[in-house]
Design an enzyme around this catalytic site. Structure first.
Site, PDB file in Angstrom:
ATOM      1  N   THR A 112       0.869  -1.216  -0.118  1.00 16.68           N
ATOM      2  CA  THR A 112       0.013   0.006   0.027  1.00 16.68           C
ATOM      3  C   THR A 112       0.638   1.289  -0.008  1.00 16.68           C
ATOM      4  OG1 THR A 112      -1.876  -1.104   1.172  1.00 16.68           O
ATOM      5  CG2 THR A 112      -1.631   1.306   1.310  1.00 16.68           C
ATOM      6  N   ASN A 152      -3.748  -4.208  -4.255  1.00 10.75           N
ATOM      7  CA  ASN A 152      -3.915  -5.495  -4.354  1.00 10.75           C
ATOM      8  C   ASN A 152      -3.669  -6.088  -5.860  1.00 10.75           C
ATOM      9  OD1 ASN A 152      -4.266  -5.157  -1.608  1.00 10.75           O
ATOM     10  ND2 ASN A 152      -6.257  -6.207  -1.693  1.00 10.75           N
ATOM     11  N   SER A 328      47.578 -12.964  -3.790  1.00  7.56           N
ATOM     12  CA  SER A 328      47.894 -12.905  -2.465  1.00  7.56           C
ATOM     13  C   SER A 328      48.691 -11.500  -2.127  1.00  7.56           C
ATOM     14  CB  SER A 328      49.178 -13.928  -2.243  1.00  7.56           C
ATOM     15  OG  SER A 328      49.638 -14.194  -0.836  1.00  7.56           O
ATOM     16  N   SER A 329      48.518 -11.342  -0.602  1.00 13.35           N
ATOM     17  CA  SER A 329      48.947 -10.046  -0.215  1.00 13.35           C
ATOM     18  C   SER A 329      50.595 -10.247   0.359  1.00 13.35           C
ATOM     19  CB  SER A 329      48.521  -9.443   0.905  1.00 13.35           C
ATOM     20  OG  SER A 329      47.988 -10.280   1.982  1.00 13.35           O
TER      21      SER A 329
END
Length: 496
Positions: A112, A152, A328-329
């Site tokens: 609504t 509705n 990868s770090s």
């Protein structure tokens, strides 16, 4: 009460709006009205509004335009008001301002608040055009903009229109994936590799054949997606509140479908039974189910790509995926299958959305009131897939390369090649060859020669791994060797 919404621009003036619960002062900079203000106060929890759902607000607006013209034709609206509502809708569609449609996607009342948000914006814009100021002097959001309608029947109809458009886009992305896989399928038609069942070595296959399985699966799902999209062409619009069409004028239903077809260009039809259309939401389960199947198939393929590219020195290393960023770090030189991993996470989300849709479709009595969460879940799944698939294609599939030497070496080493012995002689003899090869660390073809079942030349022909992936060649060669075995002339061995 002085009501200025958070983040909204300041205004020189205010107006008073009244609803069944009382009156509120509204900043005159806003087209929305009192019921939208209440909804913003009651439901602001997710940070995602109805304006953030692609195509949804636009679909509600188009329904309002069609309804205005239908009510004009049915004698319910004066021409001036009907045209003002249509013009207000045109203004909002062409100069869409998301902040005017600020109802949170999580809201109660079966939609609504969303319906009234659009009603209020259109009414205030129409009044501004007719009178020079906002307020409901001429056009009222309920009396005029919402004439012949109910939340509705409007909201589920708008949901279907929005989802139809999103599914059409997703079909395009899915077709791109199919085309990319077909191209790689042709390119890798001659790359022999080992198939695996239960994570164990099985028979040789070509990489092209493996990709064809993915490609055909996606083609099948695209057909199911088209069928799901067609479900969105049948609307409960005209049912009004509970399916009885109460409140709509004679002739309104025929006119609104005619106008909506013209506005959208879609072959829209009313639901066969409006009570079914309002009470039951199982169509959304089937639509969400197709999305889940698509996401699952993407995830399954991506999981396979991760396994096949594992290594590169201590894994399967059958294929190499494009390196799109460092992996990868801390470990230089490492790259990860980040695009497949991203796609798999999208599957997890779509799976969760499908569970949400399933519960939300349970409903009760004469209306399913959980359509807001259904809309959120279904559209999020579509958008995620529509964004994921093109990235998967461009950053993974098109740049995939085959490590042909490693693939062929693994195929030649499979004990499952003893299946050829079973086809020529019998299963027990094939088992003996497989055990002989396993115990001595030999190739199956070498074991067959060592056991005097085949000559070296015969073994090389029968165990050429490309033969195993070519049914026509396989059938010809196997038939030849079965006859030779029956004659007892293979490798000097007597056949029993």
């Amino acid at each position: 009460m002085n009501e200025i919404m958070p983040g909204s621009p300041a205004s020189d003036g205010e107006r008073t709006e009244t609803d069944a619960l009382g009156s509120r002062r509204i900043d005159d900079a806003h087209y929305y009205g009192i019921q939208t203000v209440r909804a913003h106060e009651n439901f602001s929890i997710s940070g995602k509004t109805i304006a953030d759902v692609p195509g949804f607000v636009a679909s509600v607006i188009r329904i309002k335009q069609a309804a205005a013209l239908a009510n004009l034709a049915a004698g319910g609206l004066p021409k001036e008001i009907a045209e003002a509502i249509v013009a207000a809708g045109k203004f909002c569609l062409e100069d869409f301002e998301p902040s005017q449609f600020c109802v949170d996607i999580y809201h109660g009342g079966g939609g609504t608040a969303a319906n009234m948000n659009v009603n209020e914006v259109l009414a205030n814009r129409a009044n501004e055009a007719l009178t020079g100021h906002k307020g409901y002097d001429c056009v009222h959001p309920n009396t005029h903009v919402n004439m012949g309608q109910s939340t509705n029947d409007v909201i589920p109809s708008a949901m279907k229109l929005a989802v139809y458009g999103l599914l059409a886009r997703l079909q395009g992305s899915g077709s791109t994936l199919v085309e990319a896989l077909a191209a790689r399928e042709a390119e890798f038609a001659g790359v022999i590799k080992l198939s695996r069942t239960c994570f164990q070595d099985a028979l040789p296959i070509t990489l092209g054949q493996q990709l064809s399985g993915y490609r055909h699966g996606f083609q099948r799902i695209l057909r199911e997606l088209a069928a799901a999209k067609d479900k969105c062409l049948h609307l409960p619009l005209g049912a009004t509140a509970i399916g009885t069409e109460f409140g709509a004028l004679a002739g309104y239903k025929a006119e609104i479908y005619a106008e909506l077809r013209r506005i959208t260009g879609l072959e829209l039809e009313p639901d066969e039974n409006f009570f079914d259309g309002l009470q039951n939401a199982d169509q959304w389960i089937s639509i969400s189910g197709v999305l889940k199947a698509l996401a699952l198939s993407v995830a399954k393929m991506c999981a396979d790509l991760r396994l096949m590219s594992s290594g590169p020195r201590a894994g399967l290393s059958e294929i190499t995926l494009p390196a799109v960023q460092p992996g990868s770090s801390i470990m230089p030189g490492k790259t990860n299958p980040v695009i497949p991993e991203m796609a798999i996470q999208v599957y997890f989300r779509v799976l969760g959305n499908d569970a949400t849709v399933t519960r939300a479709c349970e409903g009760e009595l004469d209306l399913n009131v959980w359509e807001s969460i259904i809309l959120n879940a279904v559209t999020e799944s579509i958008v995620l897939l529509d964004r994921t698939i093109p990235l998967l294609v461009s950053k993974c599939i098109v740049g995939l390369t085959a490590n042909e030497t490693a693939c062929r070496r693994a195929a030649e080493g499979s004990l499952a090649l003893s299946t050829a012995i079973a086809a020529v002689f019998d299963y027990p003899k094939a088992g003996s060859v497989a055990r002989f090869a396993a115990e001595r660390g030999m190739l199956v073809k070498d074991a067959a020669v060592e056991m005097s079942l085949l000559s070296r030349q015969e073994a090389e022909e029968l165990f050429e791994v490309s033969l195993f992936a070519d049914p026509l060649r396989y059938q010809t060669v196997i038939q030849k060797y079965r006859l030779l075995a029956q004659q007892g002339v293979l490798g000097g061995a007597a056949t029993e």
